[in-house]
Structure formats: structure tokens, C-alpha cells
Design an enzyme around this catalytic site. Structure first.
Site, PDB file in Angstrom:
ATOM      1  N   HIS A 121       0.820  -1.212   0.000  1.00 17.08           N
ATOM      2  CA  HIS A 121       0.000   0.000   0.000  1.00 17.08           C
ATOM      3  C   HIS A 121       0.853   1.261   0.000  1.00 17.08           C
ATOM      4  O   HIS A 121       2.039   1.246   0.371  1.00 17.08           O
ATOM      5  CB  HIS A 121      -0.947   0.015   1.202  1.00 17.08           C
ATOM      6  N   LYS A 124       2.163   5.090   1.137  1.00 20.00           N
ATOM      7  CA  LYS A 124       2.586   5.617   2.437  1.00 20.00           C
ATOM      8  C   LYS A 124       1.392   6.240   3.159  1.00 20.00           C
ATOM      9  O   LYS A 124       0.573   6.933   2.560  1.00 20.00           O
ATOM     10  CB  LYS A 124       3.702   6.644   2.274  1.00 20.00           C
ATOM     11  N   SER A 129       0.300   7.398   9.385  1.00 21.87           N
ATOM     12  CA  SER A 129       1.041   6.790  10.501  1.00 21.87           C
ATOM     13  C   SER A 129       2.473   6.456  10.120  1.00 21.87           C
ATOM     14  O   SER A 129       3.365   6.496  10.973  1.00 21.87           O
ATOM     15  CB  SER A 129       0.320   5.533  10.999  1.00 21.87           C
ATOM     16  N   ASN A 130       2.712   6.093   8.847  1.00 22.58           N
ATOM     17  CA  ASN A 130       4.095   5.906   8.395  1.00 22.58           C
ATOM     18  C   ASN A 130       4.890   7.185   8.625  1.00 22.58           C
ATOM     19  O   ASN A 130       6.024   7.159   9.110  1.00 22.58           O
ATOM     20  CB  ASN A 130       4.141   5.564   6.904  1.00 22.58           C
ATOM     21  N   GLU A 157      -1.782  -6.949   7.545  1.00 27.63           N
ATOM     22  CA  GLU A 157      -0.466  -6.798   8.159  1.00 27.63           C
ATOM     23  C   GLU A 157      -0.398  -7.633   9.444  1.00 27.63           C
ATOM     24  O   GLU A 157      -1.412  -8.114   9.956  1.00 27.63           O
ATOM     25  CB  GLU A 157      -0.226  -5.311   8.468  1.00 27.63           C
ATOM     26  N   TRP A 158       0.810  -7.809   9.965  1.00 28.15           N
ATOM     27  CA  TRP A 158       0.964  -8.442  11.271  1.00 28.15           C
ATOM     28  C   TRP A 158       0.126  -7.679  12.299  1.00 28.15           C
ATOM     29  O   TRP A 158      -0.027  -6.456  12.202  1.00 28.15           O
ATOM     30  CB  TRP A 158       2.417  -8.398  11.731  1.00 28.15           C
ATOM     31  N   ASN A 159      -0.378  -8.394  13.273  1.00 20.76           N
ATOM     32  CA  ASN A 159      -1.107  -7.764  14.374  1.00 20.76           C
ATOM     33  C   ASN A 159      -0.126  -7.505  15.522  1.00 20.76           C
ATOM     34  O   ASN A 159       0.433  -8.438  16.094  1.00 20.76           O
ATOM     35  CB  ASN A 159      -2.242  -8.670  14.843  1.00 20.76           C
ATOM     36  N   TYR A 160       0.063  -6.236  15.868  1.00 18.78           N
ATOM     37  CA  TYR A 160       1.040  -5.857  16.886  1.00 18.78           C
ATOM     38  C   TYR A 160       0.436  -5.667  18.269  1.00 18.78           C
ATOM     39  O   TYR A 160       1.099  -5.146  19.178  1.00 18.78           O
ATOM     40  CB  TYR A 160       1.769  -4.584  16.454  1.00 18.78           C
ATOM     41  N   GLY A 168       3.722  -4.119   4.426  1.00 16.85           N
ATOM     42  CA  GLY A 168       5.167  -4.180   4.428  1.00 16.85           C
ATOM     43  C   GLY A 168       5.822  -5.330   5.150  1.00 16.85           C
ATOM     44  O   GLY A 168       6.957  -5.684   4.848  1.00 16.85           O
ATOM     45  N   ASN A 169       5.147  -5.945   6.110  1.00 18.42           N
ATOM     46  CA  ASN A 169       5.729  -7.112   6.782  1.00 18.42           C
ATOM     47  C   ASN A 169       5.099  -8.423   6.316  1.00 18.42           C
ATOM     48  O   ASN A 169       5.772  -9.450   6.277  1.00 18.42           O
ATOM     49  CB  ASN A 169       5.599  -6.985   8.303  1.00 18.42           C
TER      50      ASN A 169
END
Length: 235
Positions: A18, A20, A23-24, A94-97, A187-188
Site C-alpha cells: 500500500h 505511504k 502513521s508511516n 499486516e501483522w497484528n502488533y 510491508g511485513n
């Protein structure tokens, strides 16, 4: 994934990260937490769409998080051919943080860098040095272990979800005759997918915002055609 009996021709996954986001730019953690595309991110998505406008996409998929779906929308809007219906896929998230979501990313990364006796730098100037000392599994599992809310995904959770999502879209594309599929993700999770399906070909290259990665599937075999290409947005 088992070899598809339905596949009529090779499948090419045009995987785009996606654009930018706000939050980036603010250095905030956002995995499952959404953040809108920034003006730059919108411009990036439009440039990618213009760059691949002649590609005939048989299918199109994105993460079900809005920043990815919006990016896919800009790309498809620029396409000159008949446009497939965009399907949003949970496995492409995306990964869940967990408890780190929405807060300054230094809170999440500093402990991991300290484990390697390194200083975390917001400009990522020592990122390659850090990743050379660790693995995605170590990173995800450390984040899950450190997460104060204990809701972050560990690496096995991420792998399972990503595999279910990608296997679905490959099967769906194969059943529709193969060809080109647009896939917009994060991105991850994109490197996770590459580690999962082509571990001998992917060497940890970065996938910047709105970069293009192409994965080919033919006769059940996966190969990497391109990774992290930013030529469309660099022009």
C-alpha cells in the site's frame, strides 16, 4: 499449497505494498489498526496504477484494511482493461502488533534492538544490520512476548493466516483460468509470504511503499520474477 488441478495457464501475482500512510509519516505502529493514505501515498498508488495500466488482471485482491483496499482502488481505476471485482482477504492483513498498535514505534522496536545490543534509529539507517542478526520469526515472537496486552500475533499465527489467504487467492485465480492477479498488502506480511512460498529465492529484500513484487506460479512451482521494484514511483 497443493498443485492446482484447475490451473490453465501460469499465474502471476502482482503484489503491491500500500501507499505511504499518515502513521508511516508519524512513526506510529499500525498493523491491524488502520491509517489513511497520505497525499504522498495517494500519489504513489496513482503512479503504480499508471505504470501497470496495460496489464490485464483476471482477478484482484487486497487486505481488508482500508489503506490497502484504497491503494488497490487507485490502481484498478487507472487500468485500461476490463476490471475484475476487488476481493478483500483477511489473510493479507499486516501483522497484528497487539498493544503496540497506534503508539510510537520506538516502544516496540527499542527492546528488540537492545536484545542485539543495538540502538534503534527512526531513520532505519541501521535496519539492514539489525535484520542480519535476526529473523522474522524472532521479531514476531519477541513482539508477541513483549506485548503488554498479550494480543499480538506470534509467527506461527501469522504464517497460518497468510497461507490461508494466499492459497485462497491462488485457487480462485486458477479456477478463473489463471493469468494476472493484483494483490495489495502490507510491508511485513509481503516478506512473510515470500519466505513462505519461495524461501530459497527471497533474500530479505525490502518492499517499500507502493513497490511491486511479482510472484509466478506454474505447474505448482513458485518463482520470484521481481521484488520491491519502485521504478514506477521513482520516475
Amino acid at each position: 499449497m497443493e498443485k492446482s488441478e484447475c490451473q490453465n495457464e501460469p499465474i502471476f501475482l502482482y503484489i503491491v505494498r500500500h501507499g505511504k500512510t499518515v502513521s508511516n509519516l508519524e512513526a506510529k505502529v499500525h498493523g491491524w489498526t488502520d491509517s489513511p493514505l497520505s497525499e504522498l501515498g495517494i500519489s504513489q498508488a496513482k503512479k503504480v496504477g499508471e505504470g501497470i495500466k496495460d496489464i490485464v488482471f483476471n482477478t484482484a485482491y487486497s487486505s481488508d484494511i482500508k489503506r490497502a483496499a484504497d491503494t488497490a482502488g487507485f490502481i484498478l481505476s487507472a487500468n485500461k482493461n476490463e476490471k475484475p471485482v476487488l476481493q478483500e482477504v483477511f489473510g493479507l492483513r499486516e501483522w497484528n502488533y497487539g498493544g503496540y498498535e497506534g503508539i510510537d514505534e520506538v516502544n516496540m522496536w527499542v527492546p528488540l534492538f537492545e536484545e542485539k545490543n543495538m540502538e534503534f534509529r527512526l531513520d532505519r539507517s541501521n535496519w539492514e544490520e539489525f535484520t542480519a542478526l535476526t529473523t522474522d520469526r524472532e521479531i514476531a515472537d519477541s513482539i508477541a512476548r513483549n506485548d503488554p496486552a498479550k494480543t499480538a500475533e506470534n509467527y506461527d499465527d501469522i504464517l497460518k493466516r497468510a497461507k490461508e489467504g494466499v492459497d485462497f487467492l491462488i485457487k480462485d485465480t486458477a479456477e478463473k483460468g489463471g493469468g494476472n492477479a493484483l494483490v495489495v498488502s502490507h510491508g511485513n506480511i509481503i516478506p512473510t509470504i515470500l519466505h513462505l512460498y519461495i524461501p530459497d529465492e527471497y533474500n530479505g529484500e525490502t518492499v517499500p511503499n507502493c513497490s511491486l513484487t511479482i510472484l509466478k506460479i506454474e505447474n505448482g512451482k513458485f518463482s520470484l520474477e521481481k521484488v520491491g521494484d519502485t521504478s514506477f514511483i521513482d520516475n
